[in-house]
Design an enzyme around this catalytic site. Structure first.
Site, PDB file in Angstrom:
ATOM      1  N   TRP A 187       0.795  -1.221   0.000  1.00  0.00           N
ATOM      2  CA  TRP A 187       0.000   0.000   0.000  1.00  0.00           C
ATOM      3  C   TRP A 187       0.828   1.272   0.000  1.00  0.00           C
ATOM      4  O   TRP A 187       0.312   2.354  -0.263  1.00  0.00           O
ATOM      5  CB  TRP A 187      -0.943   0.030   1.207  1.00  0.00           C
ATOM      6  CG  TRP A 187      -0.257  -0.245   2.526  1.00  0.00           C
ATOM      7  CD1 TRP A 187      -0.262  -1.428   3.211  1.00  0.00           C
ATOM      8  CD2 TRP A 187       0.534   0.654   3.308  1.00  0.00           C
ATOM      9  NE1 TRP A 187       0.472  -1.319   4.365  1.00  0.00           N
ATOM     10  CE2 TRP A 187       0.971  -0.046   4.451  1.00  0.00           C
ATOM     11  CE3 TRP A 187       0.897   1.994   3.163  1.00  0.00           C
ATOM     12  CZ2 TRP A 187       1.764   0.535   5.430  1.00  0.00           C
ATOM     13  CZ3 TRP A 187       1.702   2.581   4.130  1.00  0.00           C
ATOM     14  CH2 TRP A 187       2.126   1.848   5.247  1.00  0.00           C
ATOM     15  N   ASN A 188       2.121   1.184   0.324  1.00  0.00           N
ATOM     16  CA  ASN A 188       2.866   2.429   0.521  1.00  0.00           C
ATOM     17  C   ASN A 188       3.187   3.148  -0.789  1.00  0.00           C
ATOM     18  O   ASN A 188       3.355   4.358  -0.806  1.00  0.00           O
ATOM     19  CB  ASN A 188       4.139   2.187   1.349  1.00  0.00           C
ATOM     20  CG  ASN A 188       5.082   1.205   0.697  1.00  0.00           C
ATOM     21  OD1 ASN A 188       4.676   0.342  -0.078  1.00  0.00           O
ATOM     22  ND2 ASN A 188       6.353   1.308   1.009  1.00  0.00           N
ATOM     23  N   LYS A 211      -2.697  -8.714  -7.079  1.00  0.00           N
ATOM     24  CA  LYS A 211      -3.399  -8.578  -5.813  1.00  0.00           C
ATOM     25  C   LYS A 211      -3.142  -7.156  -5.323  1.00  0.00           C
ATOM     26  O   LYS A 211      -2.053  -6.834  -4.852  1.00  0.00           O
ATOM     27  CB  LYS A 211      -2.904  -9.597  -4.786  1.00  0.00           C
ATOM     28  CG  LYS A 211      -3.562  -9.447  -3.423  1.00  0.00           C
ATOM     29  CD  LYS A 211      -2.847 -10.284  -2.381  1.00  0.00           C
ATOM     30  CE  LYS A 211      -3.287  -9.879  -0.988  1.00  0.00           C
ATOM     31  NZ  LYS A 211      -2.944  -8.469  -0.665  1.00  0.00           N
ATOM     32  N   SER A 269       6.401  -7.435   3.921  1.00  0.00           N
ATOM     33  CA  SER A 269       7.210  -7.758   5.093  1.00  0.00           C
ATOM     34  C   SER A 269       7.941  -9.083   4.923  1.00  0.00           C
ATOM     35  O   SER A 269       7.510  -9.963   4.168  1.00  0.00           O
ATOM     36  CB  SER A 269       6.324  -7.829   6.340  1.00  0.00           C
ATOM     37  OG  SER A 269       5.493  -8.983   6.294  1.00  0.00           O
ATOM     38  N   GLU A 290      10.851  -8.520  -2.520  1.00  0.00           N
ATOM     39  CA  GLU A 290      11.449  -7.314  -1.955  1.00  0.00           C
ATOM     40  C   GLU A 290      10.802  -7.133  -0.591  1.00  0.00           C
ATOM     41  O   GLU A 290       9.650  -6.737  -0.481  1.00  0.00           O
ATOM     42  CB  GLU A 290      11.178  -6.126  -2.878  1.00  0.00           C
ATOM     43  CG  GLU A 290      11.984  -4.898  -2.509  1.00  0.00           C
ATOM     44  CD  GLU A 290      11.143  -3.869  -1.787  1.00  0.00           C
ATOM     45  OE1 GLU A 290      11.297  -3.773  -0.542  1.00  0.00           O
ATOM     46  OE2 GLU A 290      10.356  -3.181  -2.432  1.00  0.00           O
ATOM     47  N   GLU A 420      12.390  -2.546  11.897  1.00  0.00           N
ATOM     48  CA  GLU A 420      12.037  -1.387  11.097  1.00  0.00           C
ATOM     49  C   GLU A 420      10.829  -0.665  11.709  1.00  0.00           C
ATOM     50  O   GLU A 420       9.843  -1.300  12.060  1.00  0.00           O
ATOM     51  CB  GLU A 420      11.700  -1.868   9.685  1.00  0.00           C
ATOM     52  CG  GLU A 420      11.435  -0.818   8.660  1.00  0.00           C
ATOM     53  CD  GLU A 420      11.171  -1.435   7.296  1.00  0.00           C
ATOM     54  OE1 GLU A 420      11.440  -0.755   6.301  1.00  0.00           O
ATOM     55  OE2 GLU A 420      10.690  -2.592   7.228  1.00  0.00           O
TER      56      GLU A 420
END
Length: 517
Positions: A187-188, A211, A269, A290, A420
């Site tokens: 979403w970022n 997706k 994640s 990633e 993080e």
């Protein structure tokens, strides 16, 4: 220099709404005015058709700054996913036989379509993601750069001829599309992380099942609208949405376990990446992942401090710190620690937090409540260990959180040492030597990006080569480009997106051996 709580000037009354700490976040249904309203879709896109979930279930999409509803989209599950996979599988033979020039031409048409609607796409991103308008406009440009780049790379998926030891034999190696690609986006960067995966897949001759992120799905659907208008054949691109929880898990599992999907590209994640890898094992899919990072940002005593401060502001607080390559651990040499911290606090205190569409706002809200709670938890643990809050540290109404700078206590374990934050929290650490800071920077299980600042050419090579990350910014906090490989090492994943090798994630090599010549 602790923030002044409710009197903090960072939290400003913007032109349209009033935010933290005294304002009331607006609630209710809000229209999202667009020049081209067709971009605001409320259906998923499967086999060239706009469809609802077979179950009839829907979910609401909210403006992250105002918490107003801006749209309703389906929430799909395994049955819907299977239909999309079948559509992509059926479309694969014809699409893979298109010439590279034909695929190039369609991608270029999409590139020009996106350019026609930059403002509308940016407005959608601001609303559903939370970032500021300049950040959103930059994301649209970044997104489209991959469409342009891989349109050209479609023409350059070269094969090779390999000399044989037998004079009667000729060897030719060709590259072919791997098959249907499952593309799982975060979403970022709700537009860029899709085009960075979809463009090379299409260029290679693969079909795709996307997706879209449930937290910010409208950008993916707007892209699907443009793909439909450009004239990509039905089934070549499919966009699904699933609500967080059981539906989302079922969708991911179906993509990973389906034998018709031959590759999975995932950004997210490390925890979820490991789950997807396990689920993909039964069909031995090719994977490109990633995953999470914990980027060190190192400032040596010989650095240009003003350059380093300004770069950290970009690298840490851009998009409210919700980027995978954000600086997370800021290591400062003893000699320049106090001066750097003072400059950083002075600059960061100038940020204006508010609705990303409002004039002068430089940082918007976070995307979700979980992210807000994580920042609060990290700050609490830093304080417990004896750390000092130099700026900020306060949450506001809704999803807002002010830019925060803290000084880590010497010799104490911090949550950011190995985790993080994914938010606007900069933690400052002291170090004494080059050897020490390299060891501390590498003392994590992940390795996506790293940054350091020095004017010593020898040190630039030594540290650049020693950092255990996939990407290093040297005297810069901005590294992402369409022309270079993007990806990490260790538990930050494998595979690369962008650059000359990005298309290879969606290609397989085939050897043709001719004999009797």
């Amino acid at each position: 220099m602790v923030a002044a709580g409710n009197e903090n000037p960072q939290f400003v009354a913007t032109e349209t709404f009033k935010y933290m700490p005294k304002g009331v976040v607006k609630q209710g249904r809000a229209e999202l005015p667009l020049h081209y309203p067709a971009l605001l879709r409320s259906d998923a896109y499967v086999n060239g058709q706009w469809v609802q979930a077979k179950s009839g279930k829907t979910q609401k999409v909210f403006n992250k700054a105002t918490l107003e509803e801006i749209g309703t989209v389906p929430t799909q599950t395994a049955t819907d996913t299977e239909a999309a996979i079948d559509a992509a599988y059926d479309a694969l033979p014809a699409w893979s036989k298109r010439t590279p020039k034909e695929r190039h031409d369609l991608l270029y048409k999409l590139y020009h379509k996106i350019n026609e609607h930059v403002d509308d796409l940016a407005h959608i991103i601001v609303a559903e993601n939370g970032k500021t308008l300049p950040d959103a406009q930059s994301e649209v440009a970044y997104s489209n750069s991959f469409v342009e780049w891989f349109a050209e790379e479609a023409l350059r998926a070269y094969g090779t001829t390999v000399p044989a030891p037998n004079p009667a034999v000729r060897n030719i190696v060709i590259k072919q599309p791997i098959g249907v690609a499952g593309l799982l986006a975060p979403w970022n960067f709700p537009l860029a992380m899709i085009t960075r995966k979809l463009a090379p897949a299409l260029a290679a001759g693969c079909t795709g099942v996307i997706k879209a992120p449930c937290e910010a799905p409208l950008s993916a659907l707007a892209l699907a609208q443009l793909i439909d208008e450009v004239g990509f054949p039905k089934g070549v691109v499919n966009v699904l949405i699933a609500e967080r929880g059981e539906d989302e898990q079922a969708m991911g599992r179906t993509l990973c376990e389906s034998p018709k999907i031959r590759t999975i590209s995932f950004t997210g994640s490390t925890r979820v990446g490991k789950i997807l890898a396990e689920q993909s094992a039964s069909t031995l899919k090719k994977l490109s992942m990633e995953l999470g990072g914990n980027a060190p940002f190192i400032v040596f005593e010989d650095a240009n401090l003003d350059l380093a401060v300004n770069s950290l502001l970009q690298c840490k607080f851009r998009c409210a710190g919700e980027t995978c390559v954000s600086a997370n651990r800021v290591f400062l040499a003893d000699k320049i620690f106090d001066e750097f911290a003072e400059k950083l606090v002075a600059k960061a205190s100038e940020f204006k937090v508010g609705y990303g569409m409002d004039k002068g706002v430089t940082m918007g809200p976070l995307n979700n409540e979980m992210g807000k709670k994580k920042i609060e938890e990290h700050i609490h643990k830093v304080k417990q260990a004896g750390g000092d809050v130099l700026l900020g540290g306060q949450a506001g109404e809704g999803l807002f959180f002010e830019p925060t700078v803290v000084k880590a206590p010497a010799g104490k374990h911090m949550p950011t040492d190995d985790e993080e934050t994914f938010g606007p929290l900069a933690v400052l650490y002291r170090f004494s030597s080059e050897e020490e800071v390299i060891q501390r920077a590498n003392n994590v299980n992940v390795g996506l990006a790293g940054y350091f600042f020095s004017q010593d050419v020898g040190r630039c090579f030594r540290v650049g080569e020693a950092l255990q990350v996939g990407m290093v910014g040297i005297n810069t906090g901005m590294i992402s480009q369409n022309t270079i490989p993007f990806g990490g090492v260790k538990e930050s994943g494998f595979g690369r997106e962008g650059g000359p090798t990005g298309i290879d994630e969606f290609l397989v090599e085939k050897t043709l051996v001719f004999s009797g010549l």
